[in-house]
Design an enzyme around this catalytic site. Sequence first.
Site, PDB file in Angstrom:
ATOM      1  N   ILE A 144       0.851  -1.188   0.000  1.00 24.19           N
ATOM      2  CA  ILE A 144       0.000   0.000   0.000  1.00 24.19           C
ATOM      3  C   ILE A 144       0.890   1.243   0.000  1.00 24.19           C
ATOM      4  O   ILE A 144       1.784   1.368   0.849  1.00 24.19           O
ATOM      5  CB  ILE A 144      -0.918   0.027   1.235  1.00 24.19           C
ATOM      6  N   SER A 145       0.680   2.164  -0.950  1.00 25.30           N
ATOM      7  CA  SER A 145       1.397   3.430  -1.014  1.00 25.30           C
ATOM      8  C   SER A 145       2.915   3.205  -1.092  1.00 25.30           C
ATOM      9  O   SER A 145       3.396   2.687  -2.097  1.00 25.30           O
ATOM     10  CB  SER A 145       1.002   4.313   0.180  1.00 25.30           C
ATOM     11  N   SER A 146       3.675   3.554  -0.052  1.00 19.55           N
ATOM     12  CA  SER A 146       5.110   3.270  -0.069  1.00 19.55           C
ATOM     13  C   SER A 146       5.349   1.787  -0.288  1.00 19.55           C
ATOM     14  O   SER A 146       6.274   1.380  -1.002  1.00 19.55           O
ATOM     15  CB  SER A 146       5.759   3.712   1.242  1.00 19.55           C
ATOM     16  N   HIS A 151      -6.434   8.498  -1.789  1.00 24.19           N
ATOM     17  CA  HIS A 151      -5.255   7.669  -1.505  1.00 24.19           C
ATOM     18  C   HIS A 151      -5.555   6.593  -0.458  1.00 24.19           C
ATOM     19  O   HIS A 151      -4.702   5.767  -0.152  1.00 24.19           O
ATOM     20  CB  HIS A 151      -4.116   8.571  -1.016  1.00 24.19           C
TER      21      HIS A 151
END
Length: 445
Positions: free
Chosen positions: A160-162, A298
Amino acid sequence: MTLSHSSWQHTTRYRVIALIAAVLSVIAAVALSYTPQQAHAASLTRVTGFGTNPTNLNMYVYAPDRLAARPALLLMIHYCTGTASAVHNGGGRDYVTAADRHGYVIVYPEATREGRCFDVSTQNGLRRNGGSDSTGIMSMVSYARQRYNVDPSRIVVSGISSGAMMTNVLAAQYPDVFSAASAFAGVPAGCFATADGSMWNSQCSGGTLLKTPQQWGDQARAMFPGYTGSYPRMQLWHGTNDTTLAYPNFGEALDQWTNVHGVSRTPVSTDQPQANWTRTRYGASGVVEGISAQGTGHDVPTAGMVGHAITFLGLDRPGTDPTTTTTTTTTTTTTTPPPSPGCSVKAAVNAWNNGLTETITITNTSSTAVNGWKLQFTLPGGQTITGGWSATYSPSTGQVTASNVSYNGQIQPSAQISIGLQATHTGNSAPATGFTLNGVQCAVA
């Protein structure tokens, strides 16, 4: 002293009450004696001493109580500011409940630097065995593979994300390890590269770092120079209202992975698996898949997303069990050669529409170890390999040679390894035939 009738009644009543109280105490004690068993339930567990770890990452593992004998392994990577516990109990919780159901292992890397982001920016972080976060993460994967007897053909990654950015990087750096990947709100592999040691690239995060598919593909391939094998199947998720890692990154990532897989950027199918989602698939077998979530920011994954990821990653399939094999009796005739004493092969196909996956299990039935191997076999007419895992394959049609990769070149006597491929077909989805290992004909189990 003689008790009166009334006194005798009271005394008897007190004795009965005392007896009942004693019995209840025993029952309570017995009930309490069972409560410690709850401590044996599966839980998130810290692992230390797992191998090379140049950036001091933490490692956590979740192994369900009912673990498959040959389980899949999911590498689940958290977001910036996140922790292993946060993703285990939060956005990745559906992965955990599915692990309880299907018996696979989950490994959680945890960043320890300020901000708890993963390194997808530095020169060391963007090359295979470069000595940054990805190096420590792969040590975790190697540890878990040995500790839990993991099926090497079913090692997958999600983030997720990073963690999604790291998912893309790992798929590019270690395509010989991962069979599939699912990234929630990430960027193309290498997009976050910086030259000053910073972990943040504003041009990339803002969605203004644009390249051609060929440039993105070359950037991914440069992370493992000289590699000519197949790459993991890739699933990409992104919200149209993402202001942290802007939505144009979704299209750039699709450009990258369709180029890496050598398939057209024009989708072969488009559908809506859920309201406000648009899913596009690329390549005849859907080797790359993108899901655009209309109106979502996000904050992914949202409800239902992980369930689709589980299916794409193949985590909802039962694990193979090398300890339970079916023995069949074969009658040898003058037209059928006897089984070879050197090797045995079992091929299993899972087919759909115009695509299939085939898992090939090789057993060394000789008394000496195999050190470096090539398995030759013939694909049925109309089948074309589009990807694979745990081996390199050439050519993609007809008589194919599968060659070992770095971690499975040795097969000890009586040991077995599994490799696999994904292919398109024109109607004939039968398994491959005519297996030979280093020139020796193999029996077909």
